[in-house]
Design a protein around this motif. Structure first.
Motif, short mmCIF file in Angstrom:
data_model
loop_
_atom_site.label_atom_id
_atom_site.label_comp_id
_atom_site.label_asym_id
_atom_site.label_seq_id
_atom_site.Cartn_x
_atom_site.Cartn_y
_atom_site.Cartn_z
N MET A 53 -45.05 0.33 -10.07
CA MET A 53 -44.86 -1.13 -10.01
C MET A 53 -45.87 -1.82 -10.90
O MET A 53 -47.08 -1.54 -10.83
CB MET A 53 -45.05 -1.62 -8.57
N ARG A 54 -45.36 -2.69 -11.75
CA ARG A 54 -46.25 -3.47 -12.62
C ARG A 54 -46.59 -4.78 -11.92
O ARG A 54 -45.71 -5.58 -11.62
CB ARG A 54 -45.56 -3.72 -13.95
N TYR A 55 -47.88 -4.97 -11.64
CA TYR A 55 -48.31 -6.19 -10.94
C TYR A 55 -48.47 -7.32 -11.94
O TYR A 55 -49.25 -7.23 -12.89
CB TYR A 55 -49.63 -5.91 -10.21
N ARG A 56 -47.73 -8.42 -11.71
CA ARG A 56 -47.71 -9.52 -12.66
C ARG A 56 -48.22 -10.81 -12.02
O ARG A 56 -48.19 -10.96 -10.80
CB ARG A 56 -46.28 -9.74 -13.18
N PRO A 57 -48.66 -11.74 -12.86
CA PRO A 57 -49.05 -13.05 -12.32
C PRO A 57 -47.83 -13.81 -11.80
O PRO A 57 -46.78 -13.86 -12.46
CB PRO A 57 -49.68 -13.76 -13.52
N THR A 58 -47.96 -14.37 -10.62
CA THR A 58 -46.87 -15.13 -9.99
C THR A 58 -47.47 -16.39 -9.36
O THR A 58 -48.69 -16.49 -9.21
CB THR A 58 -46.17 -14.30 -8.90
N GLN A 69 -39.14 -6.57 -4.70
CA GLN A 69 -38.26 -7.27 -5.64
C GLN A 69 -38.69 -6.94 -7.07
O GLN A 69 -39.71 -7.39 -7.54
CB GLN A 69 -38.34 -8.79 -5.39
N LYS A 70 -37.87 -6.12 -7.73
CA LYS A 70 -38.24 -5.65 -9.06
C LYS A 70 -37.99 -6.69 -10.14
O LYS A 70 -38.63 -6.66 -11.20
CB LYS A 70 -37.44 -4.37 -9.39
N ASN A 71 -37.07 -7.62 -9.89
CA ASN A 71 -36.76 -8.63 -10.89
C ASN A 71 -37.85 -9.71 -10.88
O ASN A 71 -38.05 -10.41 -9.88
CB ASN A 71 -35.38 -9.24 -10.61
N TYR A 72 -38.55 -9.86 -12.00
CA TYR A 72 -39.69 -10.77 -12.07
C TYR A 72 -39.28 -12.23 -11.86
O TYR A 72 -39.97 -12.98 -11.17
CB TYR A 72 -40.39 -10.60 -13.42
N PHE A 73 -38.17 -12.62 -12.44
CA PHE A 73 -37.73 -14.01 -12.32
C PHE A 73 -37.30 -14.34 -10.89
O PHE A 73 -37.54 -15.46 -10.40
CB PHE A 73 -36.59 -14.29 -13.31
N ARG A 74 -36.70 -13.39 -10.20
CA ARG A 74 -36.37 -13.59 -8.80
C ARG A 74 -37.64 -13.69 -7.95
O ARG A 74 -37.73 -14.51 -7.04
CB ARG A 74 -35.48 -12.46 -8.29
N THR A 75 -38.60 -12.84 -8.26
CA THR A 75 -39.89 -12.90 -7.57
C THR A 75 -40.53 -14.28 -7.75
O THR A 75 -41.03 -14.89 -6.80
CB THR A 75 -40.84 -11.82 -8.11
#
Length: 220
Positions: free
Chosen positions: A1-6, A57-63
């Protein structure tokens, strides 16, 4: 899992950073460790929730959308608890109490609607407002200002107020709830159970017709 800024982890990081900064440099308001005590747990919970959402939730935009929705709902919920009524009171009160008595069938309703966020209402000279509105439907927060526009609990006046009592009056088989505030100096207020009981008796006499409404006044 790639942890991204949200939105959630950014907001959580800001809250934690602000609380640490406040503890180090509390400033004139003295938030200090109080901010640390409240904001750090909120920030940690936010980071945990964000981690779980990103993992599931793998989809970044949905996250991103889900977290914006969560933050929006929480912000709306908090704002709902901050809805405020402004009571416009006489410049020279005949007593040191302001009272709203609810459930009086013949009295006007408060200016409340489903989406009312705030309202202002003028109190009569005796400081007692009668309304047919329901006690539980009134707005939670209270501000006060005088007829002349001076805001209580502010730097513009020496007058202050606190919440005094919430109780009910029984009269002729009916029950009327009321909410009261004590008006005094900005360093107010000191009172006892005797003061609370005394006000209740006076209100009981007024509502049950044993004394005229103008006779509530007494200043300690």
């Amino acid at each position: 899992m790639r942890y991204r800024p949200t939105p959630l982890n950014i907001l959580s990081a800001v809250l934690i950073g602000f609380s640490i900064y406040s503890a180090i440099r509390p400033g004139p308001f003295g938030f200090g460790f109080l901010a640390l005590f409240y904001l750090v747990p909120i920030g940690v919970v936010g980071l945990v929730v964000d981690f779980l959402i990103q993992k599931l939730q793998k989809n970044y935009f949905r996250t991103f959308a889900i977290e914006l929705l969560i933050i929006g709902i929480l912000a709306l919920g908090y704002s709902w608890t901050e809805r405020t009524k402004t009571l416009i009171i006489p410049d020279n009160l005949s007593s040191n109490y302001i009272v709203t008595i609810y459930g009086i069938d013949t009295a006007p309703k408060l200016p409340l609607g489903l989406l009312t966020w705030n309202y202002s209402i003028k109190f009569p000279e005796n400081g007692i407002l009668l309304t047919s509105s329901d006690f539980d439907k009134d707005l939670p927060d209270t501000e006060m200002k005088t007829y002349a526009g001076q805001k209580l609990n502010s730097k513009n006046t020496e007058m202050g107020f606190i919440s005094f009592s919430e109780d009910e009056i029984k009269c002729d088989g009916k029950t009327y709830k009321y909410r009261s505030w004590m008006i005094d100096s900005t360093h107010c207020c000191v009172y006892s159970n005797k003061d609370v009981d005394s006000l209740k008796i006076k209100l009981q006499n007024i509502i049950c017709g044993e004394s005229p409404a103008g006779n509530i006044g007494f200043r300690q």
